[in-house]
Scaffold this motif. Structure first.
Motif, short mmCIF file in Angstrom:
data_model
loop_
_atom_site.label_atom_id
_atom_site.label_comp_id
_atom_site.label_asym_id
_atom_site.label_seq_id
_atom_site.Cartn_x
_atom_site.Cartn_y
_atom_site.Cartn_z
N GLN A 28 35.89 53.13 32.01
CA GLN A 28 36.12 52.44 30.75
C GLN A 28 37.53 51.86 30.70
O GLN A 28 38.50 52.51 31.10
CB GLN A 28 35.91 53.40 29.57
CG GLN A 28 36.19 52.82 28.19
CD GLN A 28 35.15 51.81 27.76
OE1 GLN A 28 34.09 51.72 28.34
NE2 GLN A 28 35.46 51.05 26.73
N SER A 29 37.65 50.65 30.19
CA SER A 29 38.95 49.99 30.09
C SER A 29 39.72 50.52 28.88
O SER A 29 39.18 51.26 28.06
CB SER A 29 38.76 48.48 29.94
OG SER A 29 38.07 48.20 28.73
N HIS A 30 40.99 50.14 28.80
CA HIS A 30 41.75 50.37 27.57
C HIS A 30 41.10 49.56 26.44
O HIS A 30 40.46 48.53 26.67
CB HIS A 30 43.20 49.92 27.74
CG HIS A 30 44.04 50.87 28.53
ND1 HIS A 30 44.65 51.97 27.98
CD2 HIS A 30 44.38 50.87 29.85
CE1 HIS A 30 45.33 52.61 28.91
NE2 HIS A 30 45.18 51.97 30.06
N GLN A 31 41.27 50.02 25.21
CA GLN A 31 40.68 49.34 24.07
C GLN A 31 41.63 48.32 23.44
O GLN A 31 41.32 47.74 22.40
CB GLN A 31 40.23 50.36 23.02
CG GLN A 31 39.13 51.28 23.53
CD GLN A 31 38.66 52.26 22.49
OE1 GLN A 31 39.29 52.46 21.47
NE2 GLN A 31 37.52 52.88 22.74
N SER A 32 42.76 48.11 24.07
CA SER A 32 43.76 47.16 23.59
C SER A 32 44.63 46.78 24.78
O SER A 32 44.45 47.32 25.88
CB SER A 32 44.59 47.78 22.46
OG SER A 32 45.21 48.97 22.89
N PRO A 33 45.61 45.88 24.61
CA PRO A 33 46.41 45.44 25.76
C PRO A 33 47.08 46.57 26.54
O PRO A 33 47.53 47.56 25.97
CB PRO A 33 47.46 44.52 25.11
CG PRO A 33 46.77 43.97 23.90
CD PRO A 33 45.93 45.12 23.38
N VAL A 34 47.13 46.39 27.85
CA VAL A 34 47.83 47.32 28.73
C VAL A 34 49.32 47.03 28.63
O VAL A 34 49.75 45.88 28.76
CB VAL A 34 47.36 47.16 30.19
CG1 VAL A 34 48.15 48.08 31.11
CG2 VAL A 34 45.86 47.44 30.30
N ASN A 257 51.93 32.78 35.07
CA ASN A 257 50.74 32.55 34.25
C ASN A 257 50.85 31.23 33.51
O ASN A 257 51.89 30.93 32.92
CB ASN A 257 50.57 33.66 33.20
CG ASN A 257 50.48 35.04 33.82
OD1 ASN A 257 49.41 35.49 34.15
ND2 ASN A 257 51.62 35.71 33.97
N ASN A 258 49.78 30.44 33.53
CA ASN A 258 49.77 29.21 32.74
C ASN A 258 48.65 29.21 31.70
O ASN A 258 48.35 28.18 31.10
CB ASN A 258 49.66 27.98 33.63
CG ASN A 258 48.37 27.97 34.46
OD1 ASN A 258 47.44 28.72 34.19
ND2 ASN A 258 48.33 27.11 35.46
N GLY A 259 48.01 30.38 31.49
CA GLY A 259 46.93 30.48 30.52
C GLY A 259 45.56 30.17 31.09
O GLY A 259 44.55 30.45 30.45
N ILE A 297 47.87 38.35 31.85
CA ILE A 297 48.44 39.50 32.54
C ILE A 297 49.60 40.05 31.71
O ILE A 297 50.50 39.32 31.29
CB ILE A 297 48.93 39.10 33.94
CG1 ILE A 297 47.73 38.73 34.82
CG2 ILE A 297 49.74 40.22 34.58
CD1 ILE A 297 48.11 38.16 36.17
N THR A 298 49.57 41.35 31.45
CA THR A 298 50.62 41.99 30.64
C THR A 298 51.45 42.98 31.43
O THR A 298 52.54 43.36 30.99
CB THR A 298 49.99 42.71 29.44
OG1 THR A 298 48.99 43.64 29.92
CG2 THR A 298 49.33 41.72 28.49
N ALA A 299 50.95 43.44 32.58
CA ALA A 299 51.69 44.44 33.36
C ALA A 299 51.25 44.38 34.81
O ALA A 299 50.07 44.20 35.10
CB ALA A 299 51.46 45.84 32.80
N GLY A 310 47.45 44.89 34.82
CA GLY A 310 46.90 45.20 33.50
C GLY A 310 46.90 43.95 32.65
O GLY A 310 47.78 43.09 32.78
N THR A 311 45.91 43.83 31.76
CA THR A 311 45.76 42.60 30.99
C THR A 311 45.67 42.85 29.49
O THR A 311 45.57 43.98 29.02
CB THR A 311 44.49 41.84 31.43
OG1 THR A 311 43.34 42.64 31.12
CG2 THR A 311 44.52 41.56 32.92
N LYS A 312 45.66 41.74 28.77
CA LYS A 312 45.65 41.77 27.30
C LYS A 312 44.38 42.39 26.74
O LYS A 312 44.38 42.98 25.67
CB LYS A 312 45.82 40.34 26.77
CG LYS A 312 46.04 40.23 25.27
CD LYS A 312 46.32 38.80 24.88
CE LYS A 312 46.57 38.67 23.38
NZ LYS A 312 46.84 37.26 23.00
#
Length: 637
Positions: A28-34, A257-259, A297-299, A310-312
């Motif tokens: 299971q993934s995180h339920q919010s941004p990493v 990242n360019n979105g 990408i957040t981490a 890790g992602t949003k």
């Protein structure tokens, strides 16, 4: 529609006796941004996020999930001993907490609270000390990594620092300050050895190439700094870069990242024999797809050639630094396999659950899931005879009544503003709008009456149909955390309870004891306390029956008969028998408890991740954890 019971049982228990904890193992993934990822020496890695979960991911691709807080975890550092982890928890405003945990036992070793945000968190090379960077003039603070005792390692205040590295011997340290200082310290004497003026306001600051260079980001630029002089060796334009490396890496790596897609790049920097530096143009290693503007990408963390992303959306991806001439499409190692139970209640000795899509009743003994209707964006429920009252906390949304037998939904009323608290007393709904107004809706007469207007309101009890007991902040008038309001005359009386704020009131209106229970937070020069209090309306006296020596304003208190249930202390459900005065603790799941519901035989604890933990009502014996899958089937651990 009924769905059959499907169970897969996993051996998850770290310990099995009452009062201990367990992890939940799944993909299971995180339920919010990493927020951050970090590698351990054994090749496993950890991820933390805004959902308050720590997840240890092992080589088989499974994650050991454990929630330690209802707050965001912003930073994590792994001790060289391989067992301990330090994390920074925050609400982004007033709560700034660093806690150290033994991951093997899931026990918290110590916790430190700060008045300002934490800018750096890192174990020293041997794991002897834990360095904490604070957004104050004191800057770096060191603690004994085992005991939590504060150690005066640096004699002068460092000021704000957002990078701290120790040498392999732990005899020296280097720190970067956003004020534009790169400073070296002798950790044996505590004295400053050297300070260089350098680029200001750098973020994501990291050492690389055997600590010869420092990299940081600012205004879509990556700055390469000569760590032996503080001089800027190079500046490279990069779009929303996330940088990462090991201090031993000869290059600094970054994800751009360019979105729409992401590109993995690296920058080589070298120190020449004449003392000059060379910074080469960025090298594109490979392009990555599988991300979007909603899943940035957040981490990123790196060890050897392995990368963890890790992602949003809370997903985790794995890749490596192997070059590729074609775009690599990444598939997350995580899944979003569970539906989330938002609320749970009991009606006629049956459990009813609310998910974002449906309302269903269920039983631990049969495991049957019986969907009874769709959910129209409600978040909370109340039982009312053979009806369910549906509402949404914090939102200005219709309060509705669903008849279980006829399957009909009726709108009761539209509040003037978002409802914070809604309670049922007989045929009357008493609710708090926007923390300022107490209203009462009569279900039979379909009329609404304003009962009280104030500020800092937290909770309310309708006592004997004629009085309100209001829990509030003592900072607002009247200067008391608990007041009595006559709903006819509006006469208001301060009640004998000393503290800063009262909340989470409960009252058994069918009982002859006439005792109102609640939670009370008190702050003094000696620190903060959160207590369970009892108020006796007939005697107009109060007493404290349980106390926690820290602030816990998110705690709840629920009464069933002679038993009080609370999550005071954040971690586990505690049961307090009001007759015997005996207190017991229930085994907690991987997630923190959020609510309790019970029947004559079963006790259900709704957890923050949407799972349900089942217990025997009379003994408190733990039975199982259930997760509702996206297919509408219970999954048992």
């Amino acid at each position: 529609m009924k769905k059959s019971f499907f169970v897969i049982v996993l051996a998850l228990f770290l310990v099995g006796s009452m009062g201990y904890s367990q992890t939940h193992i799944s993909t299971q993934s995180h339920q919010s941004p990493v927020s951050m990822t970090a590698f351990a020496k054994d090749g496993s890695f950890f991820s933390v996020g805004q959902d308050g979960f720590i997840i240890k991911w092992t080589s088989d691709g499974l994650g050991e999930h454990y929630q330690i807080t209802e707050l965001e975890i912003r930073l994590i550092s792994i001790s060289p001993n391989g067992n301990d982890i330090a994390v920074y928890e925050t609400d982004g405003y007033s709560i700034h907490r660093v806690s150290v945990w033994n991951w093997t036992t899931l026990k918290r070793k110590f916790v430190k609270s700060f008045t300002s945000s934490i800018t750096e968190l890192k174990y020293t090379a041997k794991g002897t000390l834990l360095a904490v960077g604070t957004a104050t003039v004191d800057g770096a603070i060191y603690f004994n990594a085992n005991s939590g005792q504060k150690i005066a390692k640096v004699k002068d205040a460092t000021g704000i620092v957002n990078m701290i590295y120790s040498s392999s011997s732990e005899k020296s340290a280097v720190m970067y300050s956003p004020a534009g200082h790169l400073t070296y310290y002798n950790m044996t004497t505590g004295k400053r050895k050297q300070r260089f003026q350098t680029e200001q306001q750098l973020e994501q600051v990291s050492l690389f190439n055997n600590n010869l260079f420092l990299a940081g980001t600012k205004n879509n630029q990556i700055y390469i700094i000569d760590a032996l002089s503080g001089k800027t060796a190079g500046c490279i334009a990069a779009e929303s870069p996330v940088i990462f490396s090991d201090p031993q890496d000869t290059s600094i790596y970054y994800m751009e990242n360019n979105g729409r897609n992401s590109t993995l790049k690296m920058i080589n920097a070298s120190l020449n024999t004449d003392g000059s530096t060379t910074v080469n143009s960025p090298i594109t290693i490979k392009s990555l797809s599988g991300f979007s503007a909603k899943n940035n990408i957040t981490a990123v963390s790196k060890t050897d050639t392995s990368l963890i992303i890790g992602t949003k959306t809370g997903d985790i991806y794995k890749t490596d630094t192997t070059a590729s001439g074609s775009t690599v499409t990444l598939i997350p190692i995580t899944d979003n396999m569970y539906d989330k139970v938002l609320d749970i209640i009991t009606i006629n000795n049956e459990f009813y659950c609310l998910t974002p899509k449906t309302i269903f009743n269920t039983s631990y003994d049969t495991g049957v899931v019986n969907n009874i209707c769709n959910n129209n964006d409600f978040t909370d429920m109340l039982p009312y005879g053979n009806n369910i009252i549906l509402w949404s906390k914090g939102e200005r949304k219709n309060v509705s009544l669903f008849n279980i037998e006829t399957k009909e939904t009726t709108s009761l009323f539209m509040p003037k503003s978002g409802i914070q608290v809604l309670k049922l007393f007989g045929d009357k709904l008493v609710y708090i709008e926007g923390n300022t107004t107490v209203q009462m809706y009569d279900i039979i007469s379909k009329t609404t009456k304003e009962l009280y207007v104030g500020t800092g309101l937290q909770d309310v009890i309708l006592y004997k149909d004629e009085q309100l007991i209001v829990a509030k902040s003592a900072a607002s008038n009247p200067r008391s955390p608990l007041i009595n309001v006559n709903i006819d005359t509006k006469e208001t009386v301060m009640l004998p309870l000393n503290g800063n704020v009262a909340f989470s009131l409960c009252y058994n209106e069918n009982s002859t004891s006439s005792i109102i229970y609640g939670l009370l937070m008190t702050t003094s020069s000696n620190g903060s306390q959160t207590s369970i209090f009892a108020y006796y309306p007939e005697k107009k006296t109060s007493s404290i029956i349980m106390r926690l020596d820290e602030e816990d304003t998110n705690a709840f208190l629920i009464q069933y008969g002679i038993n009080l249930y609370t999550n005071l202390g954040k971690s586990q459900i505690k049961t307090y028998n009001t007759n015997s005065k005996r207190q017991t603790q229930l085994v907690r799941s991987a997630s923190l408890p959020l609510k309790v519901a019970r029947t004559a035989n079963r006790l259900a604890v709704l957890n923050r991740d949407g799972s349900v933990s089942w217990y025997d009502s009379s003994t408190g014996k733990y039975n199982a954890d259930w997760y509702m899958t996206t297919d509408g089937i219970w999954f048992e651990f």
